[in-house]
Every structure is written in structure tokens, then in C-alpha cells.
Design a protein around this motif. Structure first.
Motif, PDB file in Angstrom:
ATOM      1  N   HIS A 239      -2.016  10.628  -7.832  1.00  0.00           N
ATOM      2  CA  HIS A 239      -0.721   9.982  -8.067  1.00  0.00           C
ATOM      3  C   HIS A 239      -0.673   8.510  -7.671  1.00  0.00           C
ATOM      4  CE1 HIS A 239       0.391  14.301  -8.036  1.00  0.00           C
ATOM      5  NE2 HIS A 239       1.312  13.921  -8.908  1.00  0.00           N
ATOM      6  N   PHE A 240      -1.712   8.003  -7.001  1.00  0.00           N
ATOM      7  CA  PHE A 240      -1.644   6.617  -6.525  1.00  0.00           C
ATOM      8  C   PHE A 240      -2.937   5.871  -6.808  1.00  0.00           C
ATOM      9  CE2 PHE A 240       1.317   8.994  -3.860  1.00  0.00           C
ATOM     10  CZ  PHE A 240       2.462   8.204  -3.939  1.00  0.00           C
ATOM     11  N   ASP A 241      -2.775   4.565  -6.995  1.00  0.00           N
ATOM     12  CA  ASP A 241      -3.923   3.666  -7.119  1.00  0.00           C
ATOM     13  C   ASP A 241      -4.475   3.399  -5.720  1.00  0.00           C
ATOM     14  OD1 ASP A 241      -5.751   1.663  -7.677  1.00  0.00           O
ATOM     15  OD2 ASP A 241      -4.214   0.095  -7.755  1.00  0.00           O
ATOM     16  N   LEU A 242      -5.749   3.673  -5.514  1.00  0.00           N
ATOM     17  CA  LEU A 242      -6.376   3.511  -4.206  1.00  0.00           C
ATOM     18  C   LEU A 242      -7.322   2.312  -4.192  1.00  0.00           C
ATOM     19  CD1 LEU A 242      -7.130   7.284  -3.465  1.00  0.00           C
ATOM     20  CD2 LEU A 242      -5.124   5.946  -2.793  1.00  0.00           C
ATOM     21  N   GLY A 243      -7.059   1.361  -5.081  1.00  0.00           N
ATOM     22  CA  GLY A 243      -7.912   0.180  -5.161  1.00  0.00           C
ATOM     23  C   GLY A 243      -7.488  -0.921  -4.201  1.00  0.00           C
ATOM     24  N   VAL A 244      -7.784  -2.159  -4.583  1.00  0.00           N
ATOM     25  CA  VAL A 244      -7.551  -3.301  -3.700  1.00  0.00           C
ATOM     26  C   VAL A 244      -6.099  -3.759  -3.727  1.00  0.00           C
ATOM     27  CG1 VAL A 244      -8.192  -5.704  -3.263  1.00  0.00           C
ATOM     28  CG2 VAL A 244      -9.946  -4.060  -3.986  1.00  0.00           C
ATOM     29  N   LEU A 245      -5.442  -3.657  -4.866  1.00  0.00           N
ATOM     30  CA  LEU A 245      -4.103  -4.215  -5.027  1.00  0.00           C
ATOM     31  C   LEU A 245      -3.096  -3.712  -3.979  1.00  0.00           C
ATOM     32  CD1 LEU A 245      -2.763  -6.269  -6.880  1.00  0.00           C
ATOM     33  CD2 LEU A 245      -2.033  -4.374  -8.360  1.00  0.00           C
ATOM     34  N   PRO A 246      -3.055  -2.401  -3.667  1.00  0.00           N
ATOM     35  CA  PRO A 246      -2.098  -1.944  -2.648  1.00  0.00           C
ATOM     36  C   PRO A 246      -2.353  -2.507  -1.255  1.00  0.00           C
ATOM     37  CG  PRO A 246      -2.858  -0.105  -3.993  1.00  0.00           C
ATOM     38  CD  PRO A 246      -3.736  -1.265  -4.326  1.00  0.00           C
ATOM     39  N   LEU A 247      -3.544  -3.079  -1.021  1.00  0.00           N
ATOM     40  CA  LEU A 247      -3.840  -3.656   0.286  1.00  0.00           C
ATOM     41  C   LEU A 247      -3.143  -4.990   0.520  1.00  0.00           C
ATOM     42  CD1 LEU A 247      -7.627  -3.218   1.179  1.00  0.00           C
ATOM     43  CD2 LEU A 247      -5.649  -2.586   2.579  1.00  0.00           C
ATOM     44  N   ILE A 299       8.882  11.710  -4.900  1.00  0.00           N
ATOM     45  CA  ILE A 299       7.772  12.098  -5.755  1.00  0.00           C
ATOM     46  C   ILE A 299       7.527  13.590  -5.604  1.00  0.00           C
ATOM     47  CG2 ILE A 299       5.947  11.732  -4.023  1.00  0.00           C
ATOM     48  CD1 ILE A 299       4.195  10.617  -6.295  1.00  0.00           C
ATOM     49  N   ASN A 300       6.968  14.205  -6.640  1.00  0.00           N
ATOM     50  CA  ASN A 300       6.598  15.622  -6.590  1.00  0.00           C
ATOM     51  C   ASN A 300       5.105  15.730  -6.876  1.00  0.00           C
ATOM     52  OD1 ASN A 300       6.396  18.375  -6.667  1.00  0.00           O
ATOM     53  ND2 ASN A 300       7.520  18.634  -8.591  1.00  0.00           N
TER      54      ASN A 300
END
Length: 494
Positions: A239-247, A299-300
């Protein structure tokens, strides 16, 4: 600490000053322990009314008491605003994937057997670096709560480790506001103040670390379920982007905090960046982002335990905490304006004999002011100003006082649920108390480093260990060679 607008009015007697304090504590006790209802707001409001009556009997006008309450609320407005911004930040950082990414990689890198010890150390390092316990709890601490949940660690254990680390880092950071306040009100050098706290800081941290290390291993052996960890990781990666952008939001907030940007603009910047990342990565529109900021993220993921962890945040989640703080601070402000707190402290000073009693009283006065007033700054400023001259009379350095009020003030504030620090911790980390279930409050005794430090400080006071004499006293009893030479020269001239 504010100046009294009615200086000609006498300080109330000890008996009269204790009436609002004792009645309010009794009312809180009845509500919480007899009626099993942890909503202390109205009890504190009644305490404010009782204080107003005491003040009125002493000749204070309503405007005097009202201004005392509003003054403390005005001083605390940055803390209240910080709570509001943190609620907004939490929701958008979950929506953007910042918190989920930290949880995911925490599950990858941290071994459950030393999770609690690692949590305390990590929060200590972050808080020491940026000088803010609240920012540490609201960012790194929130992620650690999620990691602990996946490991099967009870939330109160995780919260205890986070609080221990975050507030201890804050206590010994030269960037911290409370550290500088303690040095300022006792007229000591801030770096001397920090060095003088090491004798209590190091033992308390070591003991807490060992406990967390032992308990962490036992908890992992008994409760950590590989299947649940796998479910968490799968749900997060799906369900989530685990890349660099969320950092990016996290890196920017930490950088702003390190460069001493005020918490509110720093955290608000983090909120904006989180909202932008959420919109870019997941196509949330403006209305959805604003709804998250107000009402919390939803979220579900088909995993109930993960949903309960992620569905949080928003301004509305902080309203209970904010109103509690306002009631507590108004009560504390009324007690200060009517000089009830001053009466109690003066009575303690009259009974204090010698350095042992003085140092112990300073620590306990800071703790009691934290409990009664709900304001960490008052718990540092009040005893810091009133006890200072007594240390000089006894020939002891005021560094002993600065250490005492830091331990009884900064470190105890997160352990009082209606204090600004405690309310923030409970609201941010999701430590909710429901009728008949007070397990969330177990974080208080489990924040070992926070309460061990004042206990060790009291032991030092009773034994005389690490109790620094004043410079004048040292020169009188152990003159340096330079002072001796100057003395001999003076005698020769005479």
C-alpha cells in the motif's frame, strides 16, 4: 515566572494555600480510582474555581486570577500549537509513506531481542542532536511504536523506551530550551550544567538500557510472531511507496531542527512536504489531504492490527490532549498568581536544614510543581528562583540546583498525564485510556531513565556524593597556589 500584579497582598498561610491543591488531587483520585473514569478536565476546572475562591478571600480580584491563568496559557501557546501541527504532520506522514517506510525498514534491520534498548538509544541520539524531545517522539518515536507493535511488544513498553531516550537526550542537549532555562534561572553556565548532570545521567541510562535489553529479549521470545511481522511488511509494501521520496519530509525536519529552526515552522514544513509527497505518490486531491490533516488518515490493509496503527493523526486526535493541557495550565496559573505555590515553597524552605534537605526539597518541589501546575517551565523556574540564595548560604554551587530542577522538571513532565509533556506523549503515541483499562499508563513506570535520575539525585543528596561546593567555599577551604601567593603578597604589603 510572572510578576504578581497585587504585591501588597499577603502570601496565604500554608493551610489556606494547600486547600485547592489537596481538594483537587482528592477529586482527581475519586474520579480516576473510584469512578474508573480518566477524564480529569472538569476536576482541574473545579480546582481552578477553588483557587479563585481562596484568592478572593485574600483580596485578589477576578481580573488578577484570570490574568494569572491567561498568562500561563499564553506562555504555553507554542506547546499547544505544536500539538496541533504534530497532529497534522502524523496524518500526512502516514499518507505519504514516511512513517510506513520507517516501520518497514525498522522491521528489516532491528532484531526483536534488542528492540527496546535500540529504541531508547536511537531516541537519545536524535533528541540530543536536535534538542527537542517532542520532535523526536512525534517522528522517530511514532515509527518505533509501529515496529514494536509488529514485534508483539506491548505499546507501553515501547512508549517507555521512547520516552526514556527522547527526554534524556533533551535534558543533556545544549540546544534544548529546558536545559538552557535551568541554567538561566540558576545563573549557571549551560555547559557546566550539562557536565554536572552526568553523574545522574550515566547511571540512569545504563540501568534503563540493561532492563530494556533483558526485557526486550524475553518479550521477543514470548510474543513476537513471525507471521504478524510478515503481514505487516506485506501490507506496508503493498500500500505504500518505500523508496526515497517519503524520506524527504523526515530529512528536512531533522535538518531544520538541527539548525535551531523553531519547532512550529519546522514541523509545519514537514506537514506540507508530507502532503505534497502524498499527493504526488498516491494522487490524493487537496480535499483528501485536508481531511487527513483534520480527521486523521484512514486505510484498509486487510490486517486489523496494521490498520489500528496507521489510522491515526489529525487535529481532531489532539483535542482531548489540548483541552486537558488548557485546564491544567489555567489551574497552575491561578495557583501561581494567588501565591499559593509560593507559600508552599517558602514553608518547605523554612523546614529545610542543611544541604541534604535542600537538595532533596528542590528535586521534590520540581516534581510536585509538575504534578500540580501541569507546566514544565514553571516546575523549573519556580524552585530555580526561590531556592538559589539558599545554596549560596550553605556554601554549595547552584549547579546542584540546576541539576535538581532539570531532573524534577524536564524528566518528570512526560510522566504526568495532564502535564504538557505527558499529554503530548499520550496523544502522539496513541496511549489511550478506556474505562476499566489503564494499561496505557504503564509507560510511566516503564520510562525507567526518567524517574531513576531524580531518585539517584536524592541518593547523592543524602550521601553528599557529586555535590559540588561553591567556588567561594572551595577557595576558603582549599586555596589554590595562585590565591596563596596573592595572599602572601598582600600580607607583605601590609
Amino acid at each position: 515566572m510572572q510578576k504578581n500584579n497585587a504585591p501588597n497582598l499577603a502570601i496565604p498561610s500554608l493551610g489556606l494555600a494547600l486547600i485547592p491543591i489537596i481538594l483537587t488531587i482528592a477529586l482527581l483520585g475519586v474520579q480516576i480510582f473510584y469512578y474508573d473514569d480518566f477524564t480529569p478536565h472538569i476536576a482541574l476546572a473545579i480546582g481552578f474555581a477553588i483557587t479563585a475562591l481562596v484568592g478572593w478571600s485574600q483580596g485578589y480580584r477576578w481580573k488578577d486570577i484570570e490574568s494569572g491563568a491567561f498568562h500561563v496559557l499564553h506562555v504555553a501557546m507554542p506547546s499547544i500549537a505544536t500539538l496541533i501541527v504534530v497532529g497534522m504532520l502524523v496524518s500526512t506522514w502516514i499518507a505519504s509513506g514516511t512513517v510506513p517506510m520507517l516501520i518497514y525498514y525498522g522491521l528489516e534491520l532491528i532484531d526483536p531481542s534488542w528492540f527496546l534498548a535500540a529504541s531508547m538509544l536511537l531516541c537519545s541520539v536524535v533528541s540530543l542532536s536536535i534538542g527537542s524531545s517532542w520532535t523526536t517522539v512525534g517522528t522517530v518515536g511514532l515509527a518505533l511504536i509501529g515496529i514494536g507493535s509488529a514485534f508483539g511488544v506491548p505499546i507501553y513498553w515501547s512508549a517507555g523506551a521512547v520516552v526514556s531516550g527522547a527526554f534524556f537526550g533533551d535534558k543533556i542537549s545544549p540546544l534544548s530550551d529546558t536545559t538552557n532555562l535551568a541554567a538561566a534561572v540558576t545563573e549557571t553556565n549551560v555547559f557546566d550544567h550539562i557536565r554536572n548532570m552526568m553523574p545522574t545521567t550515566i547511571p540512569a541510562m545504563v540501568i534503563a538500557f540493561v532492563i530494556y535489553l533483558i526485557v526486550g529479549g524475553q518479550t521477543a521470545t514470548d510474543t513476537a510472531q513471525l507471521a504478524q511481522i510478515s503481514q505487516f511488511k506485506e501490507g506496508l509494501s503493498t500500500h505504500f511507496d518505500l523508496g526515497v521520496l517519503p524520506l524527504i519530509p523526515l530529512i528536512v525536519v531533522m535538518a531544520l531542527a538541527f539548525f535551531k529552526v523553531s519547532p512550529i515552522p519546522a514541523l509545519f514544513t514537514g506537514f506540507i512536504l508530507g502532503a505534497i509527497v502524498a499527493a504526488v505518490n498516491y494522487d490524493y486531491n487537496l480535499n483528501q489531504v485536508l481531511t487527513f490533516a483534520h480527521s486523521g488518515f484512514k486505510i484498509n490493509t486487510d490486517t486489523a492490527s496494521l490498520d489500528s496503527l496507521l489510522n491515526r493523526g489529525g487535529v481532531s486526535s489532539m483535542t482531548w490532549v489540548i483541552t486537558l493541557m488548557m485546564f491544567a495550565l489555567a489551574f497552575g496559573g491561578a495557583l501561581e498568581r494567588t501565591r499559593c505555590l509560593e507559600s508552599v515553597v517558602r514553608s518547605i524552605l523554612r523546614l529545610t536544614k542543611g544541604f541534604r534537605g535542600l537538595q532533596t526539597s528542590a528535586i521534590l518541589t520540581s516534581v510536585a510543581t509538575n504534578v500540580v501546575s501541569g507546566d514544565v517551565y514553571l516546575s523549573i523556574a519556580l524552585p530555580g528562583r526561590m531556592y538559589g540564595p539558599e545554596y549560596s548560604k550553605h556554601g554549595y554551587s547552584r549547579l546542584n540546583l540546576s541539576r535538581a530542577i532539570e531532573e524534577g522538571g524536564t524528566l518528570v513532565s512526560p510522566l504526568i498525564p495532564w502535564n504538557a509533556g505527558g499529554a503530548f506523549v499520550m496523544g502522539t503515541l496513541g496511549l489511550t485510556v478506556v474505562s476499566g483499562d489503564y494499561s496505557a499508563l504503564l509507560y510511566i513506570p516503564l520510562a525507567f531513565a526518567c524517574w531513576l535520575s531524580p531518585v539517584i539525585g536524592i541518593i547523592y543528596a543524602q550521601t553528599g556524593w557529586f555535590s559540588k561546593k561553591s567556588d567561594e567555599e572551595i577557595m576558603k577551604t582549599q586555596p589554590s597556589s595562585e590565591n596563596s601567593a596573592q595572599s602572601q603578597s598582600l600580607k607583605g604589603n601590609i
